[in-house]
Design a protein around this motif. Structure first.
Motif, mmCIF file in Angstrom:
data_model
loop_
_atom_site.group_PDB
_atom_site.id
_atom_site.type_symbol
_atom_site.label_atom_id
_atom_site.label_comp_id
_atom_site.label_asym_id
_atom_site.label_seq_id
_atom_site.Cartn_x
_atom_site.Cartn_y
_atom_site.Cartn_z
ATOM 1 N N THR A 46 41.089 119.805 18.298
ATOM 2 C CA THR A 46 42.422 119.207 18.257
ATOM 3 C C THR A 46 43.128 119.524 19.565
ATOM 4 N N GLN A 47 43.685 118.501 20.182
ATOM 5 C CA GLN A 47 44.417 118.664 21.438
ATOM 6 C C GLN A 47 45.896 118.810 21.124
ATOM 7 N N GLN A 48 46.565 119.773 21.775
ATOM 8 C CA GLN A 48 47.990 120.004 21.548
ATOM 9 C C GLN A 48 48.718 120.071 22.883
ATOM 10 N N ASN A 49 49.981 119.603 22.870
ATOM 11 C CA ASN A 49 50.771 119.666 24.101
ATOM 12 C C ASN A 49 50.981 121.122 24.507
ATOM 13 N N ALA A 50 50.671 121.423 25.759
ATOM 14 C CA ALA A 50 50.723 122.796 26.257
ATOM 15 C C ALA A 50 52.150 123.303 26.443
ATOM 16 N N GLU A 51 53.074 122.403 26.743
ATOM 17 C CA GLU A 51 54.459 122.788 26.993
ATOM 18 C C GLU A 51 55.392 121.885 26.207
ATOM 19 N N ALA A 52 56.621 122.318 26.052
ATOM 20 C CA ALA A 52 57.622 121.481 25.394
ATOM 21 C C ALA A 52 57.813 120.197 26.203
ATOM 22 N N ILE A 53 58.058 119.104 25.493
ATOM 23 C CA ILE A 53 58.315 117.812 26.121
ATOM 24 C C ILE A 53 59.796 117.517 25.905
ATOM 25 N N ARG A 54 60.523 117.242 26.981
ATOM 26 C CA ARG A 54 61.969 117.032 26.884
ATOM 27 C C ARG A 54 62.353 115.639 27.356
ATOM 28 N N PRO A 99 63.005 111.376 11.629
ATOM 29 C CA PRO A 99 63.729 110.541 12.603
ATOM 30 C C PRO A 99 64.726 111.385 13.395
ATOM 31 N N VAL A 100 64.951 110.969 14.641
ATOM 32 C CA VAL A 100 65.898 111.651 15.513
ATOM 33 C C VAL A 100 66.988 110.652 15.892
ATOM 34 N N VAL A 101 68.248 111.008 15.615
ATOM 35 C CA VAL A 101 69.373 110.147 15.966
ATOM 36 C C VAL A 101 69.934 110.621 17.298
ATOM 37 N N VAL A 102 69.918 109.716 18.279
ATOM 38 C CA VAL A 102 70.496 110.010 19.588
ATOM 39 C C VAL A 102 71.803 109.232 19.666
ATOM 40 N N SER A 103 72.917 109.938 19.436
ATOM 41 C CA SER A 103 74.222 109.272 19.368
ATOM 42 C C SER A 103 75.052 109.459 20.630
ATOM 43 N N GLY A 104 74.488 110.139 21.615
ATOM 44 C CA GLY A 104 75.203 110.351 22.868
ATOM 45 C C GLY A 104 74.357 111.191 23.802
ATOM 46 N N THR A 105 75.005 111.828 24.748
ATOM 47 C CA THR A 105 74.317 112.675 25.709
ATOM 48 C C THR A 105 73.582 113.799 24.994
ATOM 49 N N GLY A 106 72.353 114.055 25.413
ATOM 50 C CA GLY A 106 71.598 115.145 24.814
ATOM 51 C C GLY A 106 70.136 115.096 25.178
ATOM 52 N N THR A 107 69.386 115.998 24.573
ATOM 53 C CA THR A 107 67.962 116.123 24.841
ATOM 54 C C THR A 107 67.195 116.146 23.530
ATOM 55 N N VAL A 108 66.126 115.387 23.470
ATOM 56 C CA VAL A 108 65.198 115.446 22.343
ATOM 57 C C VAL A 108 64.002 116.236 22.833
ATOM 58 N N THR A 109 63.681 117.324 22.131
ATOM 59 C CA THR A 109 62.588 118.199 22.546
ATOM 60 C C THR A 109 61.476 118.186 21.520
ATOM 61 N N VAL A 110 60.263 118.013 22.002
ATOM 62 C CA VAL A 110 59.057 118.153 21.180
ATOM 63 C C VAL A 110 58.483 119.507 21.568
ATOM 64 N N ALA A 111 58.476 120.437 20.628
ATOM 65 C CA ALA A 111 58.051 121.806 20.909
ATOM 66 C C ALA A 111 56.592 121.863 21.360
ATOM 67 N N ALA A 112 56.275 122.871 22.164
ATOM 68 C CA ALA A 112 54.893 123.098 22.582
ATOM 69 C C ALA A 112 54.004 123.236 21.353
ATOM 70 N N ASN A 113 52.821 122.714 21.440
ATOM 71 C CA ASN A 113 51.799 122.772 20.380
ATOM 72 C C ASN A 113 52.140 121.973 19.132
ATOM 73 N N SER A 114 53.189 121.151 19.164
ATOM 74 C CA SER A 114 53.536 120.396 17.957
ATOM 75 C C SER A 114 53.090 118.941 18.011
ATOM 76 N N LEU A 115 52.643 118.481 19.162
ATOM 77 C CA LEU A 115 52.090 117.135 19.293
ATOM 78 C C LEU A 115 50.572 117.283 19.308
ATOM 79 N N ALA A 116 49.939 116.969 18.197
ATOM 80 C CA ALA A 116 48.506 117.207 18.051
ATOM 81 C C ALA A 116 47.729 115.907 17.976
ATOM 82 N N VAL A 117 46.634 115.851 18.730
ATOM 83 C CA VAL A 117 45.708 114.715 18.686
ATOM 84 C C VAL A 117 44.403 115.250 18.107
ATOM 85 N N ASN A 118 44.079 114.756 16.903
ATOM 86 C CA ASN A 118 42.890 115.228 16.203
ATOM 87 C C ASN A 118 41.666 114.388 16.554
#
Length: 124
Positions: A62-70, A103-122
């Motif tokens: 399983t492949q996982q993102n090594a760092e947070a994605i912002r 779901p993520v609601v983006v209602s204005g200025t901000g950052t959506v972060t995908v934590a390290a190791n949470s995006l997995a490709v099996n």
């Protein structure tokens, strides 16, 4: 992530048979409002500071993102429900698509972060 796009399936089939184009050397994550294996990600935000983000994966199965994605937003982008992987920072070909855990609601200025190791490709 679980759904290889039709493009990715065809790419892998040709590569396994030693007749395909080269495989991607860089992969970018994207957010959107939906997606399918046939079309890839739908409803990717345009403007408002949004840009696809380069992703580095690690793992032996399983492949996982090594760092947070912002993903940074300078204005509202609505409700984002899916994540996709592409072979280019813009345009390019869709490789994978899957729903976000929530779901993520983006209602204005901000950052959506995908934590390290949470995006997995099996591999299965």
């Amino acid at each position: 992530m679980s759904a290889l796009t039709d493009y990715a399936r065809n790419l892998l089939a040709r590569a396994v048979c030693a007749r395909g184009p080269s495989l991607p050397t860089t992969v970018y994550a994207a957010l959107g409002t939906g997606g399918t294996a046939a079309a890839g990600l739908n409803g990717e935000p345009a403007g408002n500071g949004y840009a696809r983000q380069r992703v580095t994966f690690t793992g032996t199965g399983t492949q996982q993102n090594a760092e947070a994605i912002r993903f940074v937003f300078s204005a509202s982008a609505g409700t984002l429900t899916h994540v996709g992987l592409y072979d280019a920072a813009s345009g390019g070909n869709p490789l994978l698509v899957a729903p976000l855990a929530a779901p993520v609601v983006v209602s204005g200025t901000g950052t959506v972060t995908v934590a390290a190791n949470s995006l997995a490709v099996n591999p299965t």
